[in-house]
Write an enzyme that holds these catalytic residues in place. Structure first.
Site, PDB file in Angstrom:
ATOM      1  N   ALA A  55      74.198 -91.269  90.924  1.00  0.00           N
ATOM      2  CA  ALA A  55      73.687 -92.621  91.166  1.00  0.00           C
ATOM      3  C   ALA A  55      72.313 -92.620  91.830  1.00  0.00           C
ATOM      4  CB  ALA A  55      74.678 -93.403  92.025  1.00  0.00           C
ATOM      5  N   GLN A  57      68.179 -91.271  92.376  1.00  0.00           N
ATOM      6  CA  GLN A  57      66.966 -91.364  91.548  1.00  0.00           C
ATOM      7  C   GLN A  57      66.940 -90.357  90.412  1.00  0.00           C
ATOM      8  OE1 GLN A  57      62.782 -92.403  92.647  1.00  0.00           O
ATOM      9  NE2 GLN A  57      63.466 -91.275  94.437  1.00  0.00           N
ATOM     10  N   ASP A  84      79.496 -89.184  92.737  1.00  0.00           N
ATOM     11  CA  ASP A  84      78.666 -89.564  93.880  1.00  0.00           C
ATOM     12  C   ASP A  84      79.568 -89.943  95.043  1.00  0.00           C
ATOM     13  OD1 ASP A  84      76.322 -90.296  95.441  1.00  0.00           O
ATOM     14  OD2 ASP A  84      75.300 -90.538  93.512  1.00  0.00           O
ATOM     15  N   ARG A 134      66.609 -83.981 104.002  1.00  0.00           N
ATOM     16  CA  ARG A 134      66.103 -83.886 105.374  1.00  0.00           C
ATOM     17  C   ARG A 134      65.439 -85.192 105.767  1.00  0.00           C
ATOM     18  NH1 ARG A 134      62.621 -78.813 107.820  1.00  0.00           N
ATOM     19  NH2 ARG A 134      62.564 -79.503 109.992  1.00  0.00           N
ATOM     20  N   ASP A 201      58.793 -76.321  89.182  1.00  0.00           N
ATOM     21  CA  ASP A 201      57.568 -75.666  89.665  1.00  0.00           C
ATOM     22  C   ASP A 201      56.861 -74.939  88.521  1.00  0.00           C
ATOM     23  OD1 ASP A 201      58.371 -76.296  92.447  1.00  0.00           O
ATOM     24  OD2 ASP A 201      59.953 -74.861  92.006  1.00  0.00           O
ATOM     25  N   HIS A 229      62.288 -72.356  96.064  1.00  0.00           N
ATOM     26  CA  HIS A 229      61.806 -73.684  95.685  1.00  0.00           C
ATOM     27  C   HIS A 229      61.381 -74.401  96.966  1.00  0.00           C
ATOM     28  CE1 HIS A 229      61.295 -77.456  93.686  1.00  0.00           C
ATOM     29  NE2 HIS A 229      62.273 -78.030  94.371  1.00  0.00           N
TER      30      HIS A 229
END
Length: 373
Positions: A55, A57, A84, A134, A201, A229
């Site tokens: 759900a 982005q 989710d 974070r 990347d 990453h």
């Protein structure tokens, strides 16, 4: 006269045999063609794909790409499982409605749930987008502790309920270390079936070279993203080429600016995610979703001959990287398996970068273990 008649009869017999042989070949060819068409019409078995954090982005961008065939090709039907957390229940319901309304021909079923066991049931491919981000004022250990808890629960459910050949791609940060946690609590999933996303990347690096040289991004081949990453990753173009009218040329030869390649190019790729957040006030979703599709597609269907891609995979000690880390290497894929590209020359500049990002992963692993304890 008798001999002439015999000769004519033999000639007629030979012609007849040739006609029969030709007719036989035509009939056989028609049967082969009919069989080939029947194979094309025969529908493949659906593959069950789980997207966690669906759900959010990235999930909202990723799910329609999968349903349209961007991940497994235009002829592979699928059943989508979407997982989710409880507060996202209504968003999940809405996303399921949209998938039904979009009438995707490849979609054979949709499960939208907050129950991790239901979500993991018989899944063949897992894209783990869900994680704890974070937030301002949070220490690294706080974020790691939250993700250890999330990935421990989901790994245990996969261990018990996923298909035996399940392939897992971890997207949520810290992606490399989250994948390590997953392996800790899903021991029956083979090491080679757990990977993390550094294709984003890799694509960013290819895109920067494409823009710099004003060439098609599809003509830029074999860039490498080494390591984590994170902002310590090392985008490397020392082995990359560009397809030109006069054949393949090394990127360094075409760029003719080592200072840019060794400095601005590297920092641009390393900090691209932060730049996108600053510009759109949200993290990169579309490009991350597209990269996840690229990662799984190449892993399952194979990389083009002579080309490699970047994937976060279990280190086997190649290029001096310690074993027991999930580290981004250049890999080739064939028949659902990946292999690290061997024998690439690593110069001193690259050696320092490759080791620096490995050291960060060692520190993250230690931090994750302390959270587990």
């Amino acid at each position: 006269m008798g001999l002439e008649m015999i000769a004519v009869e033999i000639a007629d017999y030979i012609v007849l045999k040739k006609i029969i042989l030709v007719l036989f070949c035509i009939i056989l060819f028609c049967k082969i063609v009919r069989y080939m068409f029947s194979l094309l019409k025969e529908e493949k078995e659906p593959i069950t794909i789980l997207v966690t954090g669906a759900a959010g982005q990235i999930g909202y961008a990723l799910v329609p790409m999968i349903a349209r065939g961007a991940m497994l090709g235009p002829n592979q039907p699928m059943i989508l499982h979407m997982l989710d957390i409880e507060p996202a229940t209504e968003s999940l319901k809405g996303l399921k409605m949209e998938l039904i309304d979009a009438a995707y021909p490849l979609l054979r079923g949709v499960v939208a749930t907050t129950d991790v066991v239901e979500a993991c049931k018989d899944v063949n491919i897992v894209v783990m987008v869900g994680g704890f981000p974070r937030k301002e004022g949070m220490e690294r250990k706080d974020v790691m502790s939250k993700n250890v808890s999330i990935y421990k629960a989901q790994a245990s459910a996969l261990e018990q309920h996923a298909a035996t050949d399940c392939k897992v791609l971890v997207v949520a940060n810290p992606a490399n270390t989250n994948a390590l946690i997953l392996k800790e609590f899903a021991p029956s999933i083979p090491e080679k079936n757990i990977t993390c996303l550094t294709r984003l990347d890799h694509n960013r690096a290819s895109g920067q070279i494409s823009e710099r040289l004003n060439v098609l991004v599809s003509d830029v081949k074999n860039v490498i993203v080494w390591g984590n990453h994170s902002s310590t990753q090392y985008p490397d173009v020392n082995h990359a080429t560009v397809t030109t009218n006069s054949g393949e040329k090394p990127v360094r030869e075409l760029v003719v600016d080592d200072n840019w390649l060794n400095n601005e190019f590297i920092t641009t790729v390393q900090q691209r995610g932060a730049a996108i957040i600053k510009a759109r006030k949200q993290s990169s979703a579309l490009s991350a979703a597209s990269a996840a599709c690229d990662h799984i597609r190449d892993w399952v269907l194979g990389t083009p001959k002579g080309e490699w891609v970047s994937m976060g995979v279990y280190s086997d000690g190649s290029y001096g990287i310690p074993t027991g880390l999930i580290y981004s290497f250049p890999v080739t894929c064939e028949r659902g398996d990946w292999n690290i590209v061997q024998g690439l020359k690593i110069d001193q500049f690259s050696r320092e970068k490759v080791d620096k990002t490995a050291q960060e992963l060692i520190e993250e692993k230690t931090l994750a273990k302390s959270c587990l304890n």
